[in-house]
Design a protein around this motif. Structure first.
Motif, PDB file in Angstrom:
ATOM      1  N   LEU A 106       0.827  -1.200   0.000  1.00 46.65           N
ATOM      2  CA  LEU A 106       0.000   0.000   0.000  1.00 46.65           C
ATOM      3  C   LEU A 106       0.865   1.255   0.000  1.00 46.65           C
ATOM      4  N   ILE A 107       1.851   1.315   0.877  1.00 47.83           N
ATOM      5  CA  ILE A 107       2.703   2.496   0.975  1.00 47.83           C
ATOM      6  C   ILE A 107       3.537   2.667  -0.291  1.00 47.83           C
ATOM      7  N   GLU A 108       4.039   1.551  -0.840  1.00 51.68           N
ATOM      8  CA  GLU A 108       4.789   1.650  -2.091  1.00 51.68           C
ATOM      9  C   GLU A 108       3.895   2.151  -3.225  1.00 51.68           C
ATOM     10  N   SER A 109       2.624   1.758  -3.205  1.00 54.25           N
ATOM     11  CA  SER A 109       1.681   2.249  -4.218  1.00 54.25           C
ATOM     12  C   SER A 109       1.490   3.749  -4.090  1.00 54.25           C
ATOM     13  N   GLU A 114      -0.092   6.596  -6.526  1.00 55.64           N
ATOM     14  CA  GLU A 114      -1.469   6.122  -6.446  1.00 55.64           C
ATOM     15  C   GLU A 114      -2.098   6.569  -5.120  1.00 55.64           C
ATOM     16  N   VAL A 115      -2.136   7.873  -4.909  1.00 56.53           N
ATOM     17  CA  VAL A 115      -2.517   8.409  -3.599  1.00 56.53           C
ATOM     18  C   VAL A 115      -4.027   8.436  -3.380  1.00 56.53           C
ATOM     19  N   GLU A 116      -4.797   8.038  -4.379  1.00 53.88           N
ATOM     20  CA  GLU A 116      -6.237   7.891  -4.192  1.00 53.88           C
ATOM     21  C   GLU A 116      -6.608   6.458  -3.806  1.00 53.88           C
ATOM     22  N   LEU A 117      -5.595   5.589  -3.707  1.00 52.73           N
ATOM     23  CA  LEU A 117      -5.818   4.197  -3.325  1.00 52.73           C
ATOM     24  C   LEU A 117      -6.100   4.130  -1.822  1.00 52.73           C
ATOM     25  N   PRO A 125      -4.623   8.727   1.177  1.00 51.89           N
ATOM     26  CA  PRO A 125      -4.040  10.028   1.511  1.00 51.89           C
ATOM     27  C   PRO A 125      -4.888  11.197   1.003  1.00 51.89           C
ATOM     28  N   VAL A 126      -5.511  11.056  -0.153  1.00 50.77           N
ATOM     29  CA  VAL A 126      -6.363  12.119  -0.677  1.00 50.77           C
ATOM     30  C   VAL A 126      -7.570  12.322   0.232  1.00 50.77           C
ATOM     31  N   ARG A 167       3.606  20.122  -1.765  1.00 52.06           N
ATOM     32  CA  ARG A 167       4.319  18.990  -2.343  1.00 52.06           C
ATOM     33  C   ARG A 167       3.314  17.923  -2.762  1.00 52.06           C
ATOM     34  N   PRO A 168       3.581  17.165  -3.807  1.00 52.22           N
ATOM     35  CA  PRO A 168       2.675  16.071  -4.167  1.00 52.22           C
ATOM     36  C   PRO A 168       2.625  15.037  -3.046  1.00 52.22           C
ATOM     37  N   LEU A 169       1.469  14.446  -2.840  1.00 53.73           N
ATOM     38  CA  LEU A 169       1.294  13.527  -1.718  1.00 53.73           C
ATOM     39  C   LEU A 169       2.189  12.302  -1.819  1.00 53.73           C
TER      40      LEU A 169
END
Length: 214
Positions: A106-109, A114-117, A125-126, A167-169
């Motif tokens: 999950l964290i690697e994604s 893929e911060v909407e995952l 995170p989103v 910064r991007p998430l």
């Protein structure tokens, strides 16, 4: 124009932290003995700072982390928007290889963008960013509160810091955190920008009795 100083801390240690168990927003764990000692050490170091307001999440571990300041009668507001990310169905479970593999994936994604995952049964995170934004806007809308203390959670702090520094998430893991670590932030109303004076500072934790660290 004025400026605002924000002392941003992660809560002190809980037994879940000690055992490596994910808490998230669904586990309302109290601080353990070390966590209370960390909170006391932070209070002893910063008790003379004139905080205009204390902001915490709705979870007890953040409120206990600022107990000394609350006992002084300082104004306090708690917001669900500052809660930890919901890690979903795996919260509170004893670590095992399958869960560890899932969290790693999950964290690697997220790190790949893929911060909407969302975590299974939980948040992305989103999602966390979306509920934080109104609280961030509220805090910044009060320039009369020149110095505030904000107590929250590790993953949620990473989301918040990435957000306020634009910064991007997927880069949020660049912001390290420790139980009762401090980020000292400065917000300039004239430029609408933040700067960091202290990064995950733990100098105050040198006061913690050594026997509690074993």
């Amino acid at each position: 124009m004025s400026s605002k100083v924000i002392y941003l801390i992660r809560h002190g240690e809980t037994d879940y932290n000690r055992r490596g168990v994910v808490q998230g927003s669904g586990i309302d764990a109290e601080l353990n003995e070390l966590g209370h000692a960390q909170a006391h050490a932070f209070y002893q170091t910063y008790q003379d700072v004139t905080f205009d307001k204390i902001y915490t999440s709705n979870l007890i571990r953040t409120k206990q982390s600022v107990k000394g300041f609350l006992e002084k009668g300082l104004p306090h507001e708690a917001y669900e928007g500052l809660n930890e990310i919901s890690w979903g169905v795996r919260e509170g479970r004893t670590p095992n290889s399958m869960d560890n593999d899932y969290y790693r994936w999950l964290i690697e994604s997220w790190q790949k963008g893929e911060v909407e995952l969302q975590a299974e049964g939980g948040e992305s995170p989103v999602d966390v960013q979306s509920r934080q934004l109104p609280v961030i806007d509220l805090i910044l809308s009060r320039p009369e509160e020149k110095t505030v203390l904000v107590a929250m959670h590790g993953r949620a702090m990473r989301v918040l810091l990435a957000t306020i520094f634009k910064r991007p998430l997927h880069e949020m893991d660049e912001y390290l955190h420790t139980n009762l670590g401090l980020y000292l932030l400065h917000y300039d109303y004239a430029t609408g920008s933040f700067s960091i004076q202290k990064h995950n500072d733990i100098a105050h934790l040198e006061q913690v009795p050594p026997h509690l660290l074993a």
